[in-house]
Design an enzyme around this catalytic site. Structure first.
Site, PDB file in Angstrom:
ATOM      1  N   ILE A  66      -6.994   7.613  -1.174  1.00 46.58           N
ATOM      2  CA  ILE A  66      -6.827   6.158  -1.159  1.00 46.58           C
ATOM      3  C   ILE A  66      -7.661   5.676   0.021  1.00 46.58           C
ATOM      4  CG2 ILE A  66      -4.661   6.348   0.161  1.00 46.58           C
ATOM      5  CD1 ILE A  66      -3.759   3.721  -1.149  1.00 46.58           C
ATOM      6  N   SER A  67      -8.560   4.737  -0.222  1.00 45.97           N
ATOM      7  CA  SER A  67      -9.525   4.340   0.792  1.00 45.97           C
ATOM      8  C   SER A  67      -8.859   3.716   2.014  1.00 45.97           C
ATOM      9  CB  SER A  67     -10.529   3.335   0.212  1.00 45.97           C
ATOM     10  OG  SER A  67     -11.385   3.962  -0.700  1.00 45.97           O
ATOM     11  N   GLN A  68      -9.544   3.834   3.144  1.00 45.30           N
ATOM     12  CA  GLN A  68      -9.146   3.175   4.374  1.00 45.30           C
ATOM     13  C   GLN A  68      -9.065   1.662   4.133  1.00 45.30           C
ATOM     14  OE1 GLN A  68     -12.002   3.938   7.429  1.00 45.30           O
ATOM     15  NE2 GLN A  68     -11.070   2.564   8.912  1.00 45.30           N
TER      16      GLN A  68
ATOM     17  N   ARG B 209       0.822  -1.225   0.000  1.00 46.61           N
ATOM     18  CA  ARG B 209       0.000   0.000   0.000  1.00 46.61           C
ATOM     19  C   ARG B 209       0.851   1.270   0.000  1.00 46.61           C
ATOM     20  NH1 ARG B 209      -3.223   3.206   4.060  1.00 46.61           N
ATOM     21  NH2 ARG B 209      -5.161   3.848   3.018  1.00 46.61           N
TER      22      ARG B 209
END
EC number: 2.1.1.77
Length: 213
Positions: free
Chosen positions: A63-65, A37
């Site tokens: 950027i999503s959790q 990530r």
């Protein structure tokens, strides 16, 4: 592009956090444990890469959790070889997780800047979606339909009918629906005109934009 022992250790800790929050799908957890990530984020955020938080990326997007990525992916019930449509490529992190699961991924992004960046970046990491498209996610991708599952990675004020229409029988659409706060919603296609709807609580996403091409 470095992915070292420290990064791998941080990913293992992140997986334990997601397990404590209720993620149980072993394949999803392994994908989160594998995808680097930190490489999908601006270098100034590297210290935050494996915290369970969303962070800014280019074009005023995020950027999503990791929990959100894992939760949506778990709802999709992806199996190897599944034909999957992603609405909102963004950083490409969710795309990479789907590729790790063995899905044939078709992904649409409407921010040209992000589309260009991600199209070049994903193959460098060894992730090769079937197709990355610059276009309007509200319309889906009718020429490649039907899809076993469809994931929307931005907040939709309503459920686009083309996405429901492009689901295979037995297929699953996972979409956050709402304006300021979204309700995570699952639609399962039971027949040509028969959909079963289940809601899973509140999440917060950047808005799904349309007609910007």
């Amino acid at each position: 592009m470095i992915d070292n022992t420290k990064h791998k250790g941080l990913r293992q800790k992140l997986v334990k956090v997601l397990e404590r929050k209720g993620i149980t799908d072993k394949a999803v957890l392994e994908a989160i444990n594998t995808v680097p990530r930190h490489l999908f984020m601006d270098s100034s955020f590297l210290d935050h890469a494996y915290q369970d938080k969303a962070f800014p990326i280019a074009a005023d997007q995020t950027i999503s959790q990791p929990y959100t990525v894992a939760f949506q992916t778990e709802l999709m019930k992806v199996e190897k070889g599944d034909k999957v449509l992603e609405i909102g490529t963004g950083s490409g992190y969710q795309t990479a997780v789907l590729c790790e699961l063995g899905a044939k991924v078709y992904s649409i992004e409407r921010q040209r800047e992000l589309f260009k960046l991600t199209s070049k970046f994903l193959p460098k990491l060894g992730y090769r979606p079937k197709k990355l498209i610059f276009g309007d996610g509200y319309k889906g991708l009718v020429e490649e339909a039907p899809f076993k599952s469809i994931i929307v990675t931005a907040g939709a004020p309503f459920v686009p009918n083309p996405l429901l229409a492009q689901l295979d029988i037995g297929g699953r659409l996972v979409i956050p629906v709402g304006e300021k706060v979204q309700i995570m919603t699952l639609f399962e296609r039971k027949g040509p005109k028969d959909f079963e709807k289940t809601e899973f609580g509140e999440f917060k996403f950047v808005p799904l934009l349309e007609n910007k091409n």
